[in-house]
Structures are given as C-alpha cells and as structure tokens.
Design an enzyme around this catalytic site. Structure first.
Site, PDB file in Angstrom:
ATOM      1  CB  SER A  16       3.751   1.272  -4.382  1.00 59.87           C
ATOM      2  OG  SER A  16       2.559   0.646  -3.964  1.00 59.87           O
ATOM      3  CG  ASP A 266      -4.049   5.480  -3.443  1.00 55.66           C
ATOM      4  OD1 ASP A 266      -4.247   4.527  -2.662  1.00 55.66           O
ATOM      5  OD2 ASP A 266      -2.958   5.682  -4.009  1.00 55.66           O
ATOM      6  CG  HIS A 269      -0.192   4.075  -2.370  1.00 55.92           C
ATOM      7  ND1 HIS A 269      -1.073   3.684  -3.368  1.00 55.92           N
ATOM      8  CD2 HIS A 269       0.858   3.228  -2.459  1.00 55.92           C
ATOM      9  CE1 HIS A 269      -0.572   2.653  -4.025  1.00 55.92           C
ATOM     10  NE2 HIS A 269       0.599   2.350  -3.485  1.00 55.92           N
TER      11      HIS A 269
END
Length: 290
Positions: A16, A266, A269
């Site tokens: 990702s 998060d 990311h």
C-alpha cells in the site's frame, strides 16, 4: 514525464505504500491532462491491478498489489489482514507474469516482512498450505531470498538497454512518540512539525533489513542495473506527514475511533499531496539522470 513515457508502460509493484506513490504519480500527471477524454482509470475486479492511461501519449501508469513480491497468503488486495504471514519460496513468476512487457518498473517491499524476528517460508503452493512443509527463518534471511528472486526475475525479463528498474527503500513509521523525545504513549497524531535531528532514526525501522539490500547489490546482485531510490532518511523526519485519523482510503474511521487517536491514528501511510510527491520528484530525477 509524459513525453518520456510516450508509448510506454510504467508500473509500481508492491504494497500500500507503493500504491500511495503510484497515486501521487497519477495525481501529478493528471494535472497535465485536463481533458477527461484524454485519460482513463481502471481497476481490476479483484483490485490487484490498477491502470491510469494517458491516451494522447499511449502511456500507462499502473499499480500491481504484491506486498511480498513473491506469492503469499496476503495476495488478496482487499482481504489481506493475515496474522500468520507466509510466502512461497521461489515463486516470483506467480506475480511476475503480470509485469512482463513493462518499460519502467518501481518495486517496494519491506513493512509486511517485519511482523517479528522470524518469518515462515513455504516450499509449495500457498493453496495447499496444510500439505506443504514450512520452515521458519530469520526475517533478514527471508527478505534476502525474496530480493534475490526479484533480481533474477529482472535478469530474465528486462532488457537493460531499453527499460529501467527502481527499488524504493523502506518507508518509516512514527508510532512511538518517545522516539523523538516526547512523552511515551503518543504517536504521529496532531504532530505539525518535522523532526529536526539530522541523525534521527526511529526504533520501528530495521537497519538490518536495509543492510540486506546493500550487501546483495554490492555482491552477487551487482550485475543488475537497479536504481535504488533511498527515501528512508528523508521520510524519517516527517512525523507530521502521516494520514493519522484523516485517512480516506478504504473505510474512514468511525467517530469512536477518531476519538481514540492513540489506538487508531494511521502512522504508516502518508497524506497526499505530501511526502510521496517528493519521492516521485526523486524518481523523476533518477529517470532522467541515472
């Protein structure tokens, strides 16, 4: 960049974080193609393969989900939250057949390997996991195996005279506030300033894994003209650049989760626009001035 990609395919392959770099590249190029008829965006039904096409240039920028590059039990692009991660030894061709014919390819793989000090390797089809023998090896040994398989795939499938191969180094996380001198228990949430210590290195980033790449590229992998895109140290300073509680991809956080950033922020990311645009500026520069 579009002119350089005319009549070519560019593909990002990995997890990702590489999808984030792909998304950044698409956004940067998108602004140069104002007409909706001149561009298209397509994702395969299983979401493993995504293609952005610039029609006037006969060019594509693509992303292919393969978090370990080798075949694994986390190959489902949507349902891949697997605690007992396993990769199949010598299986680079399983995904590699989808990369053939690409002119510029950008690989990454790191974070998925770091679930512990050891990693499980299978010597047979993933689909027959119960029948096949598995062995546990150190994370560094498993990572070395995958990286060597990748280099062999490049030797077998890429024309060094007309193609380019990149490998993006590990992307750091910022989940431990004590790493940068704050009180324990915090993370990247609500951070608005960079880390200003030039020597900073977070405890979540494993130098031993990066060392594997260096040793191979300086040793038996030296014959492969792979361009190493080292984004690790510059990204290490950016505790302020993560999506935190504001992520939009997949399922946005619930109000209850937003109220608990220590658990749900998060810190892996990155926001876009943001840091990964810088990664792509480096990629752009390396593409023109290798």
């Amino acid at each position: 960049m579009l002119e350089t990609l005319r009549d070519k395919r560019m593909m990002f392959v990995g997890d990702s974080l590489n999808r984030g770099q792909f998304t950044s590249m698409v956004c940067l190029l998108h602004s140069a193609i104002p007409s909706p008829e001149a561009r298209s965006f397509h994702m395969s039904p299983d979401q493993q393969h995504t293609v952005f096409a610039a029609r006037d240039y006969n060019a594509t920028v693509e992303f292919y989900w393969a978090p370990f590059l080798l075949q694994s039990n986390a190959d489902d692009a949507v349902l891949h939250k697997i605690s007992d991660r396993t990769v199949r030894n010598g299986s680079i061709a399983h995904h590699g057949r989808h990369w053939e014919g690409v002119d510029v390819i950008v690989f990454n793989t790191y974070l998925w390997w770091c679930s512990g000090l050891r990693f499980r390797i299978m010597n047979g089809p993933i689909e027959e996991a119960k029948k096949n023998e598995t062995v546990w090896v150190s994370t560094e040994e498993a990572y070395s195996m995958a990286f060597r398989d990748l280099l062999q795939w490049v030797r077998d499938n890429m024309d060094y005279n007309s193609t380019r191969v990149f490998f993006t180094s590990m992307s750091p996380t910022h989940s431990k506030s004590q790493d940068w001198g704050d009180a324990p228990g915090g993370n990247c949430y609500n951070e608005t300033a960079m880390i200003d210590d030039a020597e900073y290195w977070g405890t979540d980033s494993r130098r031993s894994v990066m060392r594997v790449i260096t040793e191979i590229l300086d040793g038996d992998g030296a014959d492969v003209p792979l361009t190493f895109l080292n984004i690790t140290q510059l990204s290490m300073y950016r505790k302020d650049a993560h999506t935190s509680i504001y992520k939009k991809q997949w399922n946005p956080l619930t109000p209850e989760q937003i109220a608990d950033p220590r658990t749900y922020a998060d810190c892996v990311h990155w926001c876009l626009p943001g840091l990964q645009d810088t990664w792509n500026e480096l990629l752009y520069t390396k593409l023109f001035y290798p």
